[in-house]
Design a protein around this motif. Structure first.
Motif, PDB file in Angstrom:
ATOM      1  N   PHE A 151      56.922  53.047  25.185  1.00 41.98           N
ATOM      2  CA  PHE A 151      58.154  52.817  24.393  1.00 41.98           C
ATOM      3  C   PHE A 151      59.061  54.043  24.373  1.00 41.98           C
ATOM      4  O   PHE A 151      60.285  53.932  24.335  1.00 41.98           O
ATOM      5  N   LYS A 152      58.464  55.230  24.444  1.00 38.16           N
ATOM      6  CA  LYS A 152      59.272  56.445  24.416  1.00 38.16           C
ATOM      7  C   LYS A 152      60.230  56.504  25.597  1.00 38.16           C
ATOM      8  O   LYS A 152      61.378  56.965  25.485  1.00 38.16           O
ATOM      9  N   HIS A 172      59.189  37.949  28.917  1.00 36.40           N
ATOM     10  CA  HIS A 172      60.447  37.802  28.157  1.00 36.40           C
ATOM     11  C   HIS A 172      61.435  38.914  28.524  1.00 36.40           C
ATOM     12  O   HIS A 172      61.056  40.077  28.680  1.00 36.40           O
ATOM     13  N   ILE A 173      62.701  38.531  28.705  1.00 42.21           N
ATOM     14  CA  ILE A 173      63.756  39.515  29.001  1.00 42.21           C
ATOM     15  C   ILE A 173      64.283  40.053  27.667  1.00 42.21           C
ATOM     16  O   ILE A 173      64.854  39.311  26.863  1.00 42.21           O
ATOM     17  N   GLY A 196      68.562  43.621  29.422  1.00 36.46           N
ATOM     18  CA  GLY A 196      67.832  43.300  30.642  1.00 36.46           C
ATOM     19  C   GLY A 196      66.512  44.025  30.804  1.00 36.46           C
ATOM     20  O   GLY A 196      65.972  44.116  31.906  1.00 36.46           O
ATOM     21  N   ILE A 197      65.982  44.565  29.733  1.00 37.52           N
ATOM     22  CA  ILE A 197      64.745  45.329  29.798  1.00 37.52           C
ATOM     23  C   ILE A 197      63.540  44.382  29.704  1.00 37.52           C
ATOM     24  O   ILE A 197      63.573  43.393  28.972  1.00 37.52           O
ATOM     25  N   THR A 198      62.457  44.714  30.420  1.00 38.24           N
ATOM     26  CA  THR A 198      61.181  44.013  30.260  1.00 38.24           C
ATOM     27  C   THR A 198      60.148  45.014  29.788  1.00 38.24           C
ATOM     28  O   THR A 198      60.169  46.188  30.202  1.00 38.24           O
ATOM     29  N   ILE A 199      59.281  44.573  28.898  1.00 40.79           N
ATOM     30  CA  ILE A 199      58.263  45.468  28.358  1.00 40.79           C
ATOM     31  C   ILE A 199      56.905  44.781  28.434  1.00 40.79           C
ATOM     32  O   ILE A 199      56.812  43.555  28.650  1.00 40.79           O
ATOM     33  N   THR A 200      55.879  45.574  28.187  1.00 38.68           N
ATOM     34  CA  THR A 200      54.516  45.038  28.043  1.00 38.68           C
ATOM     35  C   THR A 200      53.918  45.606  26.774  1.00 38.68           C
ATOM     36  O   THR A 200      54.381  46.655  26.263  1.00 38.68           O
TER      37      THR A 200
END
Length: 526
Positions: free
Chosen positions: A407-408, A474-475, A479-483
């Motif tokens: 996340f940082k 999920h977008i 437009g960022i994708t995370i896990t």
């Protein structure tokens, strides 16, 4: 003991309560309204008195000027008749004297009459005065050489009298100028002019005076001021400019006066009629005192009615206030207050509603206190209360410890604003994936917890995987994708301590991190 009882009585008497406040307010309203009415009445009457006095003084001065003008025109007509007869016999002294004697005997408008030839020499005088054969002043001669009827400016006669002199030119049948006939009018003699201008009815300090074109006082109730030249008087300046009007001013004695003024066109004089302002105010004070005395009985009756009606109105309100201090909130509706008029009934209803509203506000504030401001999920305080309630009820649950991977780097690359949007969006996904009785909270930064009552460890793992896949597919905003990495634990476990259960979920989370992130791991107590 007696002293204490006396203090209690005094405290009760001087205690501020609803009834006293209403009665005091009503009494102040009546008294202040009365004072305001009296003050407004005084101001209106004062202005009316002043305007009436100004109008009366202007009217009086105008009438006096008009009468004086008519008198001078009458004198001019008399001289005109005599001038016609004298011009036909300019060389016959006997006939001239006879005509002058006739004019004097027929009217008391004149104190003396003279005939002056074209060179300014006096050729006839009546009555006999030691001026026969003398010449008039060059200044007077210059004015009569205009050969038209005029009134000479006031001058001192050889006998020492202040006088004016209306003149009329003499012409023979061929139109040749022969001189003039003049009437002498003593300004302070027993003549019609003196009666018109010098004798008036004075009341309340009012008086009139007359000034000539040189601002000299010709008539005044104070004989010492006659002949005095007045300066810096706006009324005199205006009236000598031919104006007619009225105004308030300060006279030479420093007194406030209400003056009306008018000019006499034939002489250029000014007539001023004035009255001291203080006399008007004294008269107004007497009138206003009568108004006060007349309104006093009715005011007393109103105050009595106010006390009676105020007591009746205040009684249910005071009772309601007393009972509000002694009854429980839930019993306000049945407090026994007699709402005999509309406002008390509404007040009682409003109080009940206000209690409800206050409770709702408190509830709303409590929700805000227990809610995370950014994500609207539960916060740590809410978590502590929920765990305490769960421990008391002994309802089992599974817990998911969730943390966003890397996340940082999102904050560093896209800024904290975008990071906050990602946190909000993840919170929405958690809520969408949760059951109705699941408890979702944010415990700090990018760390979240989901408590799922009555759910086994295997069910919790299925939920964790479903949420993990939902997030990874999920977008996010911008437009960022995370896990996310998820740790799973359950309670009750062998330790039977809730804090140990949360600690195991946190350890499972870090195990998922070490295993490569974007995965779910579970730990159970040994």
């Amino acid at each position: 003991m007696a002293k204490k009882n006396l203090l209690d009585v005094l405290k009760h008497i001087f205690r501020i309560d609803l009834k006293k406040l209403i009665l005091a307010l009503a009494t102040c309203g009546v008294v202040l309204s009365l004072l305001n009415t009296l003050f407004a009445s005084y101001q209106v009457h004062r202005q009316a008195f002043i305007q009436d006095t100004l109008h009366a003084n202007q009217t009086y001065a105008t009438k006096l000027a008009e009468v004086t003008q008519l008198f001078l025109q009458s004198v001019n007509s008399q001289l005109n008749v005599s001038a016609f007869h004298i011009a036909e016999h300019i060389d016959d002294t006997v006939l001239i004297n006879a005509e002058l004697e006739r004019l004097l005997s027929q009217t008391n408008s004149f104190d003396s009459l003279v005939v002056v030839n074209r060179t300014g020499k006096i050729i006839a005088v009546m009555p006999e005065l030691p001026v026969l054969g003398e010449s008039i002043s060059s200044q007077q001669l210059d004015k009569v050489m205009l050969q038209e009827p005029i009134v000479l400016d006031p001058f001192v006669s050889p006998a020492g009298n202040l006088m004016i002199s209306p003149t009329y030119p003499l012409f023979n049948s061929h139109g040749q100028y022969l001189g003039f006939v003049a009437g002498g009018i003593y300004l302070h003699g027993d003549t019609i002019l003196n009666r018109l201008l010098g004798r008036h009815h004075y009341e309340g300090g009012s008086y009139s005076y007359v000034v000539d074109k040189k601002q000299r006082i010709l008539y005044h109730p104070d004989p010492k001021r006659i002949g005095e030249q007045v300066s810096n008087n706006i009324v005199i300046e205006r009236v000598l400019n031919g104006q007619t009007g009225a105004m308030e001013l300060t006279n030479s004695g420093g007194n406030q006066m209400l003056a009306g003024f008018a000019s006499i066109p034939m002489t250029g004089w000014g007539v001023v009629s004035q009255r001291p302002l203080i006399s008007i105010l004294n008269q107004l004070a007497v009138t206003h005192k009568s108004v006060v005395y007349s309104s006093a009985p009715f005011t007393i009756v109103i105050l009595g009615w106010v006390f009676v009606a105020g007591g009746l109105i205040a009684k249910p309100l005071a009772l309601l206030a007393k009972q509000l201090a002694t009854v429980e909130k839930h019993s306000i509706a049945s407090s026994g207050v007699s709402a005999w008029y509309y406002e008390v009934a509404n007040l009682k209803y409003a109080l009940i509603q206000s209690h409800r509203a206050v409770r709702q506000v408190i509830k709303s504030l409590d929700v805000d206190r227990k809610t995370d401001k950014l994500t609207s999920l539960h916060n740590r305080l809410s978590l502590e209360l929920w765990l305490e309630n769960t421990l008391n009820s002994q309802v089992g649950f599974s817990v998911l410890a969730i943390d966003i991977d890397h996340f940082k780097s999102i904050n560093d690359s896209h800024g904290h604003c975008t990071g906050d949007k990602v946190l909000k969006e993840l919170a929405n996904l958690m809520i969408q994936n949760a059951r109705g009785d699941d408890f979702c909270c944010r415990i700090g930064g990018e760390e979240f917890l989901i408590f799922m009552p009555n759910q086994s460890i295997s069910q919790a793992m299925s939920t964790a995987e479903r949420l993990r896949k939902l997030v990874s597919n999920h977008i996010m905003p911008d437009g960022i994708t995370i896990t996310v990495s998820i740790g799973v634990s359950t309670w009750p476990n062998n330790s039977m301590r809730i804090d140990k259960t949360i600690e195991m979920a946190d350890k499972a989370l870090y195990q998922a991190k070490r295993a490569g992130r974007n995965r779910s791991c579970c730990l159970e107590a040994a």
